[in-house]
Structure formats: structure tokens, C-alpha cells
Scaffold this active site. Structure first.
Site: not given
Length: 309
Positions: A110, A134, A278
Site C-alpha cells: 500500500d 498491492e 488488499h
């Protein structure tokens, strides 16, 4: 495995949490392991170093693992700042300087990937390798942003003045809804309580609201989009070892697109973890941890070879 790799020998210490003054605040971090290369774990939104808790034990026997809570997250301080991407860069740089961290193997997910890419673009000589999943990148269209249309609509709402404040600051939707919906297994109350703890008030949730508004989508915000594009150009040119994980269907990227992305990089391996969204660390901690631990000797060998070249 080649005997010339001289892989790090298994030596580990129990995880220890520490707090250190950084700029006008403090940053908290978990450290484990006693020898081998430094492995820096960078989390995203709205998580903390806690998300690496079941991965670090696999890696700690082979390296010095450091997992900070980004400023405003976890047990780190919450100074009165805007919590833009560039603020996180500033605090992370100061954190690395304070701990005298020079050469690192980066592990990121992320927004941690955006920080890792930016660090690698500016200081490629300090990067031993990069494992990521991700990841953040410039999204030319909203349709490119997420695997699920519902998530795209949620992020559009989060970026809308007034609406985002209601959803995040008042309703804490990112922690209470987005996080558990992005993990395939059911999160326990104890696990969720750890993620809730840093954000008890609307004021404390400012960092969580800011980052969705920093996501470089359709060229906005312009400064973040420009930096992200620059960092990805540097990523494509880089030669240090890379390892990309993906889940199916994923969230920011699906497995087929991730495989193609890895093929477009130099020295990048790809692992499809199977079903995942995710927060892959919550669904595939053991697989990720084992893969990184197995990959470390390759990273060590690659850097030894570069030094001899």
C-alpha cells in the site's frame, strides 16, 4: 542454492518495541533479529507495524527486521501536520537517519510501497532489494484504480470535501469497514481492536483521511502524481532484486496485471499467493514470510556480486 551465496545464518532475537524522538514528534517501531541485512517493513493505510507481526518471525532469523509505525499511525506520535505523502517522506527519512539505517532490503504494501519506491529512486545505492505487494502507482483513469467498482465509488466519496470527513473522521469507515472488507478471512475482535486503538477520536483519524486524497488518480494531486511517475521510471530502470506478491482478485492490482508488471521490471520475481484482496499480510503471512526468508540469500549474493564487479 549456491555455496557462494554465503547466506545469513539463522540468528534471531525476540521482537522489541521502541520509541524514538523524530523531528517534532516520536515514532514507534518493532525490531527483531540480530544479524544479516537490515529489512525495513513499511505498512500502509490504516494499518501499522502490527500487520507484519506474523511475517517478521520468518525473516528475523536471517536479518535485522525493523517495522516502524508511520507518523500518525500505530503507536507513533500524531503531530499537527497535514499528513501528506511528503510529510511521511520527511518523517521516514528522519527515522532512518536517527537509527543510522543505510543499506536496506525493503518490504512494503500500500502506501508503504510509495515510500519505498521514493526512497529507492533517491537512494538506489542504499537498496539491497525490494519485496512489495498491492502497490501505489499513477492511475491514469478511475477505472484503472481498483478491481472493484464499489471501492472506486468509496474512494471518490472519501476525496469529496465534507463527505470524506463524515465517513472517516466521524464514522471511522476506513478502519471499521474498508479494512475488514479487504481481508478474506474474518478478523477477530482482538485483531480489530489493535487497528482501532490509534484512532479513537475524529482528530486522530486525520492521517487516515488524507492518504486516500493523496492517491495519484487522473493526475491528481499533481505533485504526488508527478513524483509517483518519476519513482516508477526509476523502478523500471533499477537492477536490484525485486519480489512482487499478488492476490486473486487483489485490489489495487490483479494477478495477471501484476505478473505483467513484474515482467516489465529488471530482476523481478513474481509470486501469486492465491485468493487475496488488499491486506495480503493478513491472509498470507506465512507464505509471504517464508518467501522473503528464502529470497534473502539471492539478495545477498546479488549485492556481493555487484561489489566484486
Amino acid at each position: 542454492m549456491s555455496s557462494k551465496a554465503n547466506p545469513p545464518q539463522p540468528v534471531a532475537t525476540a521482537p522489541k518495541r521502541s520509541q524514538i524522538p523524530i523531528l517534532d514528534s516520536t515514532m514507534s517501531y518493532v525490531e527483531a533479529g540480530a544479524s544479516g541485512p537490515t529489512v525495513l517493513f513499511l505498512h500502509g493505510n490504516p494499518t501499522s507495524s502490527h500487520i507484519w507481526r506474523n511475517i517478521i518471525p520468518h525473516v528475523a532469523p536471517f536479518g535485522r527486521c525493523i517495522a516502524p509505525d508511520l507518523i500518525g499511525y500505530g503507536q507513533s506520535g500524531k503531530p499537527d501536520i497535514d499528513y501528506r505523502f511528503f510529510d511521511h517522506v520527511r518523517y521516514l527519512d528522519a527515522f532512518l537517519d536517527a537509527l543510522d539505517i543505510r543499506d536496506v532490503l525493503l518490504v512494503a504494501q500500500d502506501w508503504g510501497t510509495a515510500l519505498a519506491f521514493h526512497l529507492a529512486a533517491r537512494r538506489p545505492q542504499r537498496v539491497l532489494g525490494l519485496a512489495f505487494m498491492e502497490f501505489i502507482r499513477p492511475f491514469e483513469r478511475w477505472e484503472d484504480f481498483h478491481q472493484r467498482p464499489q471501492a472506486r465509488e468509496m474512494f471518490k466519496a472519501l476525496r469529496t470535501p465534507g463527505v470524506g470527513e463524515k465517513l472517516v473522521l466521524e464514522d471511522n469507515v476506513f478502519v471499521e469497514k474498508v479494512l475488514p472488507a479487504s481481508v478474506l478471512r474474518a478478523m477477530s475482535d482482538d485483531e480489530m481492536d489493535v487497528y482501532r486503538a490509534p484512532f479513537p477520536t475524529p482528530q486522530s483519524r486525520k492521517p487516515v483521511l488524507r492518504l486516500p486524497r493523496e492517491m495519484p488518480i487522473e493526475g491528481q494531486p499533481a505533485d504526488v502524481a508527478a513524483i509517483s511517475a518519476h519513482d516508477h521510471r526509476a523502478l523500471r530502470l533499477s537492477t536490484y532484486p525485486k519480489l512482487l506478491f499478488a492476490g486473486d482478485p487483489g485490489a489495487l492490482i490483479g494477478p495477471q496485471a501484476a505478473r505483467e508488471f513484474a515482467a516489465g521490471l529488471k530482476n523481478c520475481s513474481f509470486i501469486n499467493l492465491g485468493p487475496g484482496a488488499h491486506y495480503l499480510q493478513e491472509d498470507h503471512a506465512d507464505a509471504i514470510g517464508r518467501a522473503i526468508a528464502s529470497w534473502l540469500p539471492e539478495v545477498v549474493l546479488a549485492n556481493q556480486t555487484d561489489e566484486l564487479a
